[in-house]
Motif scaffolding. Structure first.
Motif, PDB file in Angstrom:
ATOM      1  N   GLY A  36       0.792  -1.231   0.000  1.00 45.12           N
ATOM      2  CA  GLY A  36       0.000   0.000   0.000  1.00 45.12           C
ATOM      3  C   GLY A  36       0.821   1.276   0.000  1.00 45.12           C
ATOM      4  N   GLU A  39      -0.072   3.905  -2.775  1.00 42.80           N
ATOM      5  CA  GLU A  39      -1.374   4.529  -2.476  1.00 42.80           C
ATOM      6  C   GLU A  39      -1.232   5.565  -1.357  1.00 42.80           C
ATOM      7  N   LYS A  40      -0.450   5.205  -0.345  1.00 47.43           N
ATOM      8  CA  LYS A  40      -0.213   6.125   0.770  1.00 47.43           C
ATOM      9  C   LYS A  40       0.481   7.399   0.281  1.00 47.43           C
ATOM     10  N   HIS A  43      -1.803   9.781  -1.551  1.00 47.53           N
ATOM     11  CA  HIS A  43      -2.742  10.526  -0.703  1.00 47.53           C
ATOM     12  C   HIS A  43      -2.062  11.590   0.155  1.00 47.53           C
ATOM     13  N   SER A  44      -0.767  11.427   0.439  1.00 43.50           N
ATOM     14  CA  SER A  44      -0.167  12.317   1.438  1.00 43.50           C
ATOM     15  C   SER A  44       1.079  13.079   1.003  1.00 43.50           C
ATOM     16  N   CYS A 107      10.953   5.906   3.411  1.00 43.30           N
ATOM     17  CA  CYS A 107      10.126   4.746   3.076  1.00 43.30           C
ATOM     18  C   CYS A 107      10.953   3.739   2.281  1.00 43.30           C
TER      19      CYS A 107
END
Length: 417
Positions: A36, A39-40, A43-44, A107
């Protein structure tokens, strides 16, 4: 054809790590950390970065991160308003440095498929991208080039047996041609790249020398370690694996009572450590067991945590560097910067330029077995002048090699305009 093979191999790799995750804790961490993730980021990330230029640093693992750290911190000082993103490929880097305060976001790097690379670069939109040492990812480099991002490789080192210089080197050379600039560690790398037509190169040296200089200046005082040593001759065995200890333990036992040893495992495995303690002839204590009692009464101190090693070397008279009888030689420079002579095994040091240099200059020594470990340590105990001279060579070698970070940052300022 080679590009097709690469894309197929990457897709197969992505499948295999998911398949193997339930059976391997380290692989599982990497798979879970990537789940994910895109996707994270979608969004951020834009809200986090705002309108700030993004500088992306990628490191394979912890060793490469530490190598790149001087440049990351110099970049932060030079561009305090920029957004710094750091990615890791391996859990051994991410899990230990995921809270590194200099970065704005840390990340995992999504696996280098076409779709992942395209999506990641679209989200992150880096102004400049840095790849540390050996990281060459075809799809990420292609997407970065498409967007006009400045791409920098630093502390890179090349040898003639790498794929870039083999019979199918053309495909791999495409990756090198996408870099805005490549900073290499030695003249041999300059020669190899020049021969295949790569011109945007500089010999900056190795940023690890800048890093270990900083480490030495910031080393923590550890009164409990000083108490354990208690004026005795002390050898620090740093980042050791079981293969190293099987060679080291007989040498330690043969010299029992003549010195003390601090043993810092590369990985904390309780059963393995207890096995070492059972084989050691003298008395041993774990760091976690130390109290205000009498640590000086023990022969061996075993460090059962991660993160202390760079400060431990200041309490040693000499160092045994682990990984050299199997996994791959670990960092000899952290010991050398404190003026310690270093010793390591003969099986896996050949691809480390600093190891070869220190051997040639007389600051490092190669051993084949327990008997040779015993001989070299015994000679240092008996002849302090010989040991101190070797340690001086080690320290001076490190001091002569600093400055790579400054050379890299001058080019970065050009690229940033």
């Amino acid at each position: 054809m080679l590009e097709f093979t690469y894309q197929l191999a990457i897709s197969l790799f992505a499948f295999l790590i998911k398949f193997l995750a339930p059976f391997n804790a380290k692989i599982k961490l990497g798979v879970e950390g990537r789940k994910g993730l895109l996707e994270k980021l979608e969004h951020s990330f834009a809200a986090l970065a705002g309108n700030r230029p993004v500088a992306w640093f990628h490191a394979a693992s912890l060793g490469e991160f530490e190598q790149g750290r001087p440049v990351i911190e110099a970049y932060r000082n030079r561009y305090p308003d920029h957004f710094i993103l750091i990615t890791f490929f391996s859990p051994s880097g991410y899990e230990i440095r995921k809270d590194y305060k200099v970065a704005d976001y840390i990340c995992y790097l999504p696996v280098d498929t076409r779709a992942n690379a395209r999506r990641f670069i679209r989200i992150v939109q880096p102004r400049i991208a840095f790849f540390i040492k050996y990281e060459f990812w075809f799809n990420y480099l292609r997407e970065l080039e498409k967007t006009g991002t400045s791409i920098v490789s630093f502390s890179a080192i090349f040898s003639k047996n790498q794929s870039f210089f083999g019979p199918f080197g053309g495909f791999f050379q495409k990756m090198l041609r996408r870099y805005s600039h490549i900073f290499v560690q030695n003249q041999e790398s300059v020669r190899l790249l020049t021969e295949i037509g790569i011109s945007e190169i500089s010999m900056a040296g190795d940023t690890r020398f800048d890093r270990v200089k900083t480490i030495a200046s910031q080393a923590r005082e550890l009164p409990e370690i000083a108490s354990f040593r208690n004026q005795a001759f002390c050898i620090v065995a740093g980042s050791v694996w079981d293969a190293d200890m099987q060679v080291l333990i007989p040498a330690l036992n043969a010299l029992k009572g003549k010195f003390k040893a601090i043993i810092a495992p590369h990985e904390i495995k309780r059963e393995e450590i207890e096995g070492w303690r059972a084989k050691l002839g003298g008395t041993s204590i774990l760091y976690s067991e130390m109290t205000d009692g009498q640590p000086e009464s023990f022969d061996y101190l075993i460090i059962d945590n991660i993160g202390m090693l760079s400060s431990l070397y200041r309490y040693g008279d000499a160092a045994f560097i682990g990984g050299s009888f199997g996994a791959g030689l670990h960092n000899v420079l952290e010991a050398a910067t404190f003026g310690l002579p270093v010793v390591f095994g003969n099986k896996s040091y050949h691809r480390f330029q600093e190891a070869a240099d220190l051997i040639q200059e007389g600051g490092a020594f190669v051993v084949r077995d327990s008997n040779e470990v015993k001989q070299i340590v015994s000679s240092w105990i008996q002849d302090s002048e010989k040991r101190l001279e070797a340690g001086k060579i080690s320290r001076n070698y490190v001091l002569s090699k600093i400055g790579a970070t400054e050379r890299i940052m001058r080019k970065v300022e050009e690229l940033m305009g």
